[in-house]
Design an enzyme around this catalytic site. Structure first.
Site, PDB file in Angstrom:
ATOM      1  N   ASP A 267     -29.092-111.564  10.901  1.00 44.97           N
ATOM      2  CA  ASP A 267     -28.646-110.575   9.941  1.00 44.97           C
ATOM      3  C   ASP A 267     -29.749-109.532   9.825  1.00 44.97           C
ATOM      4  OD1 ASP A 267     -27.104-109.227   8.099  1.00 44.97           O
ATOM      5  OD2 ASP A 267     -26.648-111.006   6.913  1.00 44.97           O
ATOM      6  N   GLU A 616     -18.197-104.416  -6.878  1.00 44.51           N
ATOM      7  CA  GLU A 616     -18.414-105.679  -6.166  1.00 44.51           C
ATOM      8  C   GLU A 616     -18.596-105.387  -4.690  1.00 44.51           C
ATOM      9  OE1 GLU A 616     -15.172-108.458  -6.311  1.00 44.51           O
ATOM     10  OE2 GLU A 616     -13.643-106.939  -6.015  1.00 44.51           O
TER      11      GLU A 616
END
Length: 875
Positions: A267, A616
């Site tokens: 990542d 979100e």
């Protein structure tokens, strides 16, 4: 004699053919392994290291171009200009439609290849978001509704996630025996689902049973069934080791038990967490970090820590052999995708750019939006509306919000239909009353004044935006544009701010002439990730530095109607990421009474509310009650919306709540304030049309929830394991979570969804009532549509292992979405795989078949009240 001549001729032809290629690795007719070894022998160590990061460096003497490995296609090609935008992943999960999911990703990969073909042909290289390697899908388990990135997943169930994930991979990678259309990537391996705010330092701890039965099945399916070519390791640690250098996950399971031969990619900047004391702090420095990640088979880094691999070599921490092991997997990716082969030899290169945003793809975006909608509640059959309805009130912060519908990790569609626009088009003869009423979470009402800006005196509408590739606003701008719609720029996730603009050490000037439309306070709101200064008529009115810059700030300025003011925002990037937003608006208290008065004459009220991807998402800078870092601290509907809903209920008119969200909400206290609940998720470019189709009855809803809707947060937290050192959201134990382990009754269960049709289930039959552990079982389920209209039903099959207290209450093992015509009975035949009866075994340290008694449940939901059952014995 003839045989000798033929042999000589063949050898000569082969020699002549080989002469076309300067190096054997360029010959597409040679075995891939041979080509890899040839290229590996031609590369220097520095050249190898340069190709082991996402921004792969060119090798000019071998005519290997620069290449950007990082690309995204979560629900359409993202961050790369115009593309078809399908519903957010959680919405596509709600379709429970595997064939259409596969078809959707075939279209996405067509657009991806077409974009690559165009960009590579024009520049002979590819940068970020231009390549063929897509870090999609996100198959983490949505274990807790507080996680902001849960919208990117296929929900809470391992089986549903596995099936849809495999379909996404196959759609992206194609079915050519020689060349992959694109690469897919299974992320984030493996125990990873928030919180966002501590993901760089968090250490996840779960039982082996939860690991193997919940967190790993989807990854295993994508590796062994989907042949996914890339796997991304996660930011967090697992059992004390960062996931990108984890013995259990990478060495023992992925490379060991599953024998995975594809690439592992980190990542982005996850390796930097290893040596930073404020994060994992498990490694002393960059060179030891790079060495450890490499030895644990993290092949490609998204970031720049692998720049230290030469130091790792010099220190004896690794050898060139270690580098070659990873390089073989990386180079295989180049050859699998045909990126070093003649364009004519790869048939995917013939995909024309005209497929991008094509009519066929737009129709599929609408179809998926329709299929994703879940009718959760429909009291007194208030839906669908009568076609002759006279007056509809449309209220709520999401009613006319285009950006909300796109979710996160999105592309840019050529057009978007909002819910309000969809309703206006669908009901042309009805009077439509529109009242925004409130913001999503702000207790005050904002009236945007951005339309009052001109980029300069007598210029066009909007603000002038100038980006510089330095911190001092020096020289000529790298990019100049006029932003007509609003100022929102961010580089989180690696997004480029604008063409030609660097990702670090930038500065920006945003300016315009503001003409006030009233006398009073105009609010200028600036939010940035770094340093900014705000000027009005050359006077500095705000200057933010350091941590304070991470929070939005509002600056009221008294202005006179008709007067013009020069506004300028200056931003200087100091960190790795850039986030800039700037707004101008009038702020007034929410006037619920006024809204109620304006809509009380309507025949029905449609309230479009819920959440927003501005609240979100991934590692976000959010300062709103109930939200933290992109996650939720509460699962209730924002307070201001609850109050508005209650006020609308007082009109006495029917209220239909169109819920837009990427996660489940605790709506127990709001249930009394609406008659129907329609979950539209973040529906993509055609979300508004799909909602209107369902309201009008032109589309019969049949979506199903891929997540549990708990009554409230207390219901979830009270059921969680108390043995973990982590509590609440940070507890990764599955006990009490999701429909599989929850023993209380939720508000709406996983698999729930209503229809305008009515279905009844007959008694199912198994092909055998007792089988061996290595056998599949077939179940035939009679389903009748007893209503007057055709409809689709999602037939669901669940398995429970009896006499095992640690086993799930029930777990999904088969399903099919099927069209059943009015008054028709269909016998739906489903296969329950032998793997459905595998559970964790301590001795084997893996899933193994468990003999004994099982209960097979079947129906159109996971709720006990909607299921029938049949017993099965495994020998």
């Amino acid at each position: 004699m003839n045989k000798v001549l033929v042999t000589i001729s063949l050898v000569f032809c082969a020699f002549s053919f080989a002469q076309k290629y300067k190096y054997p690795f360029r010959n597409p007719n040679l075995p891939v392994e041979q080509r890899i070894e040839n290229l590996l022998g031609l590369l220097t160590v520095d050249e190898k290291i340069g190709m082991m990061m996402d921004n792969s460096k060119a090798v000019p003497h071998l005519e290997i171009p620069a290449y950007g490995w990082w690309n995204e296609a979560l629900h359409g090609v993202a961050r790369a200009g115009t593309a078809t935008v399908f519903p957010q992943a959680i919405g596509m999960a709600a379709t429970w439609d595997v064939p259409e999911h596969l078809k959707t990703f075939e279209m996405i990969s067509d657009e991806a290849r077409a974009k690559y073909n165009k960009s590579f042909a024009e520049a002979s290289k590819t940068g970020r978001y231009e390549g063929l390697t897509f870090w999609t899908p996100n198959i983490n388990i949505f274990r807790d509704p507080r996680w902001g990135r849960g919208q990117e997943t296929y929900g809470e169930d391992p089986f549903l996630t596995s099936v849809l994930g495999v379909a996404a991979v196959k759609g992206l990678q194609g079915n050519d025996p020689k060349y992959f259309k694109t690469h897919a990537c299974a992320k984030h391996f493996a125990v990873h689902s928030g919180p966002e705010w501590n993901r760089h330092s968090y250490n996840a701890e779960v039982s082996k049973r939860d690991l193997y039965e919940t967190y790993l099945p989807a990854f295993k399916a994508l590796v062994l069934e989907g042949n996914v070519r890339e796997v991304m390791c996660a930011y967090n640690a697992f059992d004390g080791q960062p996931c990108c250098a984890n013995n259990t996950l990478l060495t023992e399971i992925l490379r060991g038990k599953w024998q995975y031969d594809g690439m592992v990619v980190s990542d982005c900047w996850a390796l930097a967490d290893f040596y930073q004391k404020k994060y994992h702090g498990t490694h002393p420095d960059e060179k030891s970090t790079a060495a450890d990640a490499l030895k644990h088979s993290t092949d490609l880094e998204c970031g720049d820590t692998y720049n230290n691999l030469q130091k790792s070599l010099a220190s004896g921490l690794i050898t060139e052999k270690d580098i070659n092991i990873s390089m073989r997997r990386i180079l295989k990716g180049w050859f699998e995708l045909g990126m070093l082969d003649p364009k004519s030899s790869v048939h995917w290169n013939q995909i024309p750019y005209s497929v991008v945003d094509s009519d066929e793809h737009k129709k599929q975006a609408l179809k998926m939006a329709q299929k994703s909608i879940v009718l959760m509640k429909n009291e007194k059959n208030i839906l669908p509306f009568n076609k002759n309805i006279k007056k509809i009130a449309v209220v709520g912060p999401n009613a006319d919000d285009e950006i909300m519908q796109l979710g996160n990790y999105n592309g840019t569609p050529s057009s978007i239909v909002t819910i309000l626009e969809g309703i206006k088009t669908k009901f042309p003869n009805a009077e439509i009353i529109y009242e925004k009423g409130t913001e999503v979470a702000d207790p005050s009402s904002r009236t945007s004044l951005y339309q009052n800006f001109l980029c300069q005196k007598n210029g066009e509408k909007g603000m002038k935006v100038e980006f510089f590739n330095n911190n001092e606003f020096k020289g000529n701008p790298a990019n100049i544009s006029v932003n007509k719609t609003g100022i929102t720029y961010n580089s989180f996730g690696g997004t480029q701010l604008a063409p030609g603009v660097a990702r670090e050490n930038t500065s920006a000037k945003i300016s315009g002439i503001f003409k006030s439309s009233f006398t009073g306070e105009v609010i200028f709101s600036a939010s940035t990730s770094d340093v900014y200064t705000l000027f009005v008529d050359g006077k500095e009115i705000a200057n933010r530095k350091g941590p304070d810059a991470r929070h939005p700030s509002e600056f009221p300025v008294k202005m006179e109607k008709g007067k013009e003011y020069q506004i300028e925002l200056r931003h200087t990037q100091k960190g790795k990421y850039v986030s800039i937003s700037f707004e101008a608006y009038r702020k007034d208290p929410v006037n619920f009474a006024s809204v109620k008065e304006k809509v009380k004459s309507a025949d029905v009220i449609v309230f479009a509310g819920g959440l927003s991807p501005s609240l979100e998402g991934e590692d976000m800078l959010v300062n709103a009650e109930g939200f933290k870092g992109g996650d939720k601290t509460s699962i209730e509907l924002p307070k201001v919306q609850r109050e508005l809903l209650a006020e609308l209920r007082k009109t006495g008119k029917p209220v239909v709540f169109v819920l837009c969200t990427g996660s489940s909400l605790g709506l127990e206290q709001d249930e009394k304030n609406y008659d129907a609940l329609l979950n539209a998720w973040y529906g993509g470019q055609s979300g508004g049309t799909a909602v209107a189709d369902v309201l009008a009855g032109d589309y019969n809803p049949s979506g199903r929830l891929p997540v549990t809707f708990y009554k409230n947060l207390e219901q979830l937290d009270n059921a969680l394991s108390k043995t973990s050192k982590h509590q609440g959201f940070e507890n990764y134990d599955m006990q009490g979570r999701t429909y599989r382990y929850m023993k209380e009754k939720p508000l709406y269960t996983f698999g729930h969804g209503l229809s305008y049709s009515k279905f009844t289930y007959g008694d199912a039959k198994l092909n055998k009532n007792s089988i061996n552990a290595d056998e599949n079982i077939t179940i035939t389920v009679p389903v009748t549509n007893t209503s007057e209209r055709d409809g689709e039903e999602v037939v669901q099959v669940y398995v429970k292992r009896n006499n095992d207290a640690l086993a799930p209450v029930k777990t999904l093992r088969a399903f099919e979405r099927v069209l059943i015509k009015s008054k028709e009975t269909k016998n739906i035949q489903l296969t329950v795989s032998k793997d459905s009866f595998k559970f964790y075994d301590e001795k084997a340290d893996d899933l193994v078949s468990k003999p004994g008694n099982y209960t097979i449940f079947y129906g159109g939901t996971s709720a006990d009240s909607g299921l029938k059952s049949i017993e099965l014995n495994i020998r």
